[in-house]
Design a protein around this motif. Structure first.
Motif, PDB file in Angstrom:
ATOM      1  N   ALA A 182      38.957 -65.038 112.980  1.00 31.41           N
ATOM      2  CA  ALA A 182      38.914 -65.139 114.434  1.00 31.41           C
ATOM      3  C   ALA A 182      40.130 -65.904 114.937  1.00 31.41           C
ATOM      4  N   ALA A 183      40.617 -65.511 116.119  1.00 28.81           N
ATOM      5  CA  ALA A 183      41.741 -66.208 116.723  1.00 28.81           C
ATOM      6  C   ALA A 183      41.313 -67.612 117.120  1.00 28.81           C
ATOM      7  N   ALA A 184      42.264 -68.521 117.095  1.00 26.83           N
ATOM      8  CA  ALA A 184      41.971 -69.897 117.491  1.00 26.83           C
ATOM      9  C   ALA A 184      41.593 -69.934 118.969  1.00 26.83           C
ATOM     10  N   PRO A 185      40.674 -70.806 119.339  1.00 32.69           N
ATOM     11  CA  PRO A 185      40.268 -70.882 120.747  1.00 32.69           C
ATOM     12  C   PRO A 185      41.375 -71.444 121.615  1.00 32.69           C
ATOM     13  N   PHE A 186      41.419 -70.984 122.887  1.00 37.33           N
ATOM     14  CA  PHE A 186      42.378 -71.518 123.860  1.00 37.33           C
ATOM     15  C   PHE A 186      41.752 -72.707 124.566  1.00 37.33           C
ATOM     16  N   PRO A 187      42.515 -73.716 124.992  1.00 39.27           N
ATOM     17  CA  PRO A 187      43.914 -73.887 124.613  1.00 39.27           C
ATOM     18  C   PRO A 187      44.059 -74.337 123.168  1.00 39.27           C
TER      19      PRO A 187
ATOM     20  N   VAL B  16      62.456 -75.126 116.765  1.00 40.69           N
ATOM     21  CA  VAL B  16      61.528 -74.904 117.879  1.00 40.69           C
ATOM     22  C   VAL B  16      61.011 -73.468 117.870  1.00 40.69           C
ATOM     23  N   ARG B  17      61.893 -72.507 117.647  1.00 40.50           N
ATOM     24  CA  ARG B  17      61.468 -71.101 117.605  1.00 40.50           C
ATOM     25  C   ARG B  17      60.438 -70.881 116.498  1.00 40.50           C
ATOM     26  N   GLU B  18      60.703 -71.469 115.336  1.00 37.50           N
ATOM     27  CA  GLU B  18      59.768 -71.319 114.215  1.00 37.50           C
ATOM     28  C   GLU B  18      58.404 -71.911 114.564  1.00 37.50           C
ATOM     29  N   LEU B  19      58.384 -73.063 115.234  1.00 36.79           N
ATOM     30  CA  LEU B  19      57.121 -73.699 115.596  1.00 36.79           C
ATOM     31  C   LEU B  19      56.368 -72.886 116.648  1.00 36.79           C
ATOM     32  N   ILE B  20      57.090 -72.287 117.589  1.00 35.90           N
ATOM     33  CA  ILE B  20      56.433 -71.433 118.587  1.00 35.90           C
ATOM     34  C   ILE B  20      55.833 -70.209 117.914  1.00 35.90           C
ATOM     35  N   ARG B  21      56.622 -69.571 117.038  1.00 37.24           N
ATOM     36  CA  ARG B  21      56.107 -68.387 116.329  1.00 37.24           C
ATOM     37  C   ARG B  21      54.854 -68.731 115.535  1.00 37.24           C
ATOM     38  N   HIS B  22      54.886 -69.870 114.880  1.00 39.14           N
ATOM     39  CA  HIS B  22      53.743 -70.257 114.049  1.00 39.14           C
ATOM     40  C   HIS B  22      52.506 -70.480 114.916  1.00 39.14           C
ATOM     41  N   ALA B  23      52.680 -71.188 116.038  1.00 41.46           N
ATOM     42  CA  ALA B  23      51.537 -71.466 116.912  1.00 41.46           C
ATOM     43  C   ALA B  23      50.968 -70.181 117.508  1.00 41.46           C
TER      44      ALA B  23
ATOM     45  N   GLY C 262      46.650 -66.225 117.346  1.00 42.16           N
ATOM     46  CA  GLY C 262      46.353 -64.797 117.403  1.00 42.16           C
ATOM     47  C   GLY C 262      46.757 -64.169 118.709  1.00 42.16           C
ATOM     48  N   SER C 263      47.910 -64.600 119.251  1.00 41.46           N
ATOM     49  CA  SER C 263      48.313 -64.129 120.579  1.00 41.46           C
ATOM     50  C   SER C 263      49.778 -63.758 120.594  1.00 41.46           C
ATOM     51  N   VAL C 264      50.090 -62.641 121.259  1.00 40.18           N
ATOM     52  CA  VAL C 264      51.479 -62.278 121.495  1.00 40.18           C
ATOM     53  C   VAL C 264      51.809 -62.388 122.976  1.00 40.18           C
ATOM     54  N   ASP C 265      50.785 -62.501 123.826  1.00 36.98           N
ATOM     55  CA  ASP C 265      50.948 -62.735 125.259  1.00 36.98           C
ATOM     56  C   ASP C 265      50.308 -64.090 125.562  1.00 36.98           C
TER      57      ASP C 265
ATOM     58  N   VAL D  42      57.028 -82.441 117.584  1.00 43.62           N
ATOM     59  CA  VAL D  42      56.996 -81.299 118.499  1.00 43.62           C
ATOM     60  C   VAL D  42      55.576 -80.764 118.595  1.00 43.62           C
ATOM     61  N   MET D  43      55.045 -80.762 119.800  1.00 45.14           N
ATOM     62  CA  MET D  43      53.730 -80.179 120.058  1.00 45.14           C
ATOM     63  C   MET D  43      53.919 -78.856 120.779  1.00 45.14           C
ATOM     64  N   VAL D  44      53.266 -77.815 120.282  1.00 43.44           N
ATOM     65  CA  VAL D  44      53.275 -76.511 120.937  1.00 43.44           C
ATOM     66  C   VAL D  44      51.845 -76.179 121.361  1.00 43.44           C
ATOM     67  N   THR D  45      51.662 -75.907 122.642  1.00 38.59           N
ATOM     68  CA  THR D  45      50.339 -75.511 123.136  1.00 38.59           C
ATOM     69  C   THR D  45      50.367 -74.053 123.564  1.00 38.59           C
ATOM     70  N   VAL D  46      49.258 -73.376 123.331  1.00 44.94           N
ATOM     71  CA  VAL D  46      49.140 -71.955 123.645  1.00 44.94           C
ATOM     72  C   VAL D  46      47.899 -71.743 124.507  1.00 44.94           C
ATOM     73  N   ARG D  47      48.102 -71.134 125.652  1.00 43.16           N
ATOM     74  CA  ARG D  47      47.011 -70.745 126.539  1.00 43.16           C
ATOM     75  C   ARG D  47      47.145 -69.270 126.873  1.00 43.16           C
ATOM     76  N   GLY D  48      46.193 -68.754 127.631  1.00 42.35           N
ATOM     77  CA  GLY D  48      46.280 -67.368 128.062  1.00 42.35           C
ATOM     78  C   GLY D  48      47.463 -67.149 128.988  1.00 42.35           C
ATOM     79  N   PRO D  49      47.972 -65.918 129.069  1.00 40.97           N
ATOM     80  CA  PRO D  49      49.106 -65.637 129.953  1.00 40.97           C
ATOM     81  C   PRO D  49      48.738 -65.882 131.410  1.00 40.97           C
ATOM     82  N   ALA D  50      49.741 -66.221 132.213  1.00 40.77           N
ATOM     83  CA  ALA D  50      49.501 -66.520 133.628  1.00 40.77           C
ATOM     84  C   ALA D  50      50.627 -65.944 134.469  1.00 40.77           C
ATOM     85  N   ARG D  51      50.323 -65.704 135.727  1.00 38.45           N
ATOM     86  CA  ARG D  51      51.336 -65.248 136.684  1.00 38.45           C
ATOM     87  C   ARG D  51      51.052 -65.904 138.023  1.00 38.45           C
TER      88      ARG D  51
END
Length: 266
Positions: A5-10, A72-79, A84-87, A105-114
């Motif tokens: 299962a994908a990790a929960p957001f955030p 930084v790019r490597e850490l973003i890709r890993h997070a 489990g998100s590309v958006d 370096v902390m990388v946080t991932v949430r759902g996409p926003a506009r």
């Protein structure tokens, strides 16, 4: 075999590992640092080089240490992979906890926003950020005045200097249209990535832009206004009692210029 299962957001990682309680204490109790925010789509982001330059420059200014873009790019890709998100909406924070010699370096991932594109109303407030060219967490003043504006029935706050100069929104850049050119306030402010990308793409889109002082008592000389941040662009319908025309054609031209900016693979 079941797919994990994908990790929960955030979702948050510190230096490439899932955040622990000790890690999160660093962010909560020691928030002296810097960050950048980006919208990722299909594993790509607009203005990636600008984001990496911002992080490296801020890290040198605050900690006298470089922050390598490839790390930084490597850490973003890993997070993103762990989440489990590309958006996604991604933030990259740099900290240097007491006693450490390397940047955390902390990388946080949430759902996409506009950004909602409904026209915004803004209330002018007397506030200037310390070191406004650095993007930092825990900006109490910006948050306070944004809430104050909301309680007064506005969508956002417009930050101003003691002489009445407009600088930026609480979490946005502000641009004005005089009928011929986009005018950015010539004042201490954060140069947002979306703003930088627009300036980069304006010549190819046939849009002129310039920087000059913008004051509250001079708002009547502008036909239209808009705000930008990492989530997009939206028109402004008024600042205090100064009303602006919501120019749909202008907004289409701004959106088209932004769409010209290439996507970079993380």
């Amino acid at each position: 075999m079941k797919t994990p299962a994908a990790a929960p957001f955030p979702y948050a990682e510190f230096d490439g590992h899932p955040a622990t309680e000790d890690d999160l204490r660093t962010a909560v109790f020691f928030n002296y640092g810097h960050f950048t925010a980006m919208q990722v789509r299909a594993g790509r982001v607009r203005g990636l080089g600008l984001h990496l330059d911002r992080l490296d420059s801020a890290n040198r200014a605050l900690f006298e240490l470089p922050l390598a873009g490839e790390r930084v790019r490597e850490l973003i890709r890993h997070a993103l992979g762990s989440a489990g998100s590309v958006d996604a909406s991604v933030r990259v924070h740099g900290f240097l906890p007491p006693g450490d010699s390397a940047t955390t370096v902390m990388v946080t991932v949430r759902g996409p926003a506009r950004m909602p594109t409904d026209p915004k109303s803004m209330m002018s407030v007397p506030y200037a950020r310390t070191l406004p060219h650095l993007k930092r967490p825990g900006e109490f003043g910006q948050t306070y005045y944004a809430h104050l504006a909301s309680r007064a029935g506005f969508d956002d706050a417009a930050l101003t200097l003691p002489d009445g100069s407009v600088t930026e929104g609480s979490f946005t850049n502000i641009g004005f249209w005089d009928g011929d050119s986009v005018v950015w306030p010539q004042a201490p402010a954060l140069r947002g990535i979306t703003m930088a990308l627009l300036e980069q793409e304006f010549p190819g889109a046939g849009i002129r832009s310039r920087h000059r002082p913008v004051t509250l008592d001079g708002l009547g000389s502008y036909r239209s206004a808009f705000v930008t941040n990492s989530q997009g662009i939206a028109p402004v319908r008024r600042i205090d009692e100064a009303a602006f025309t919501v120019d749909e054609e202008l907004m289409k031209r701004l959106d088209a210029a932004y769409e010209r900016a290439p996507w970079d693979t993380i």
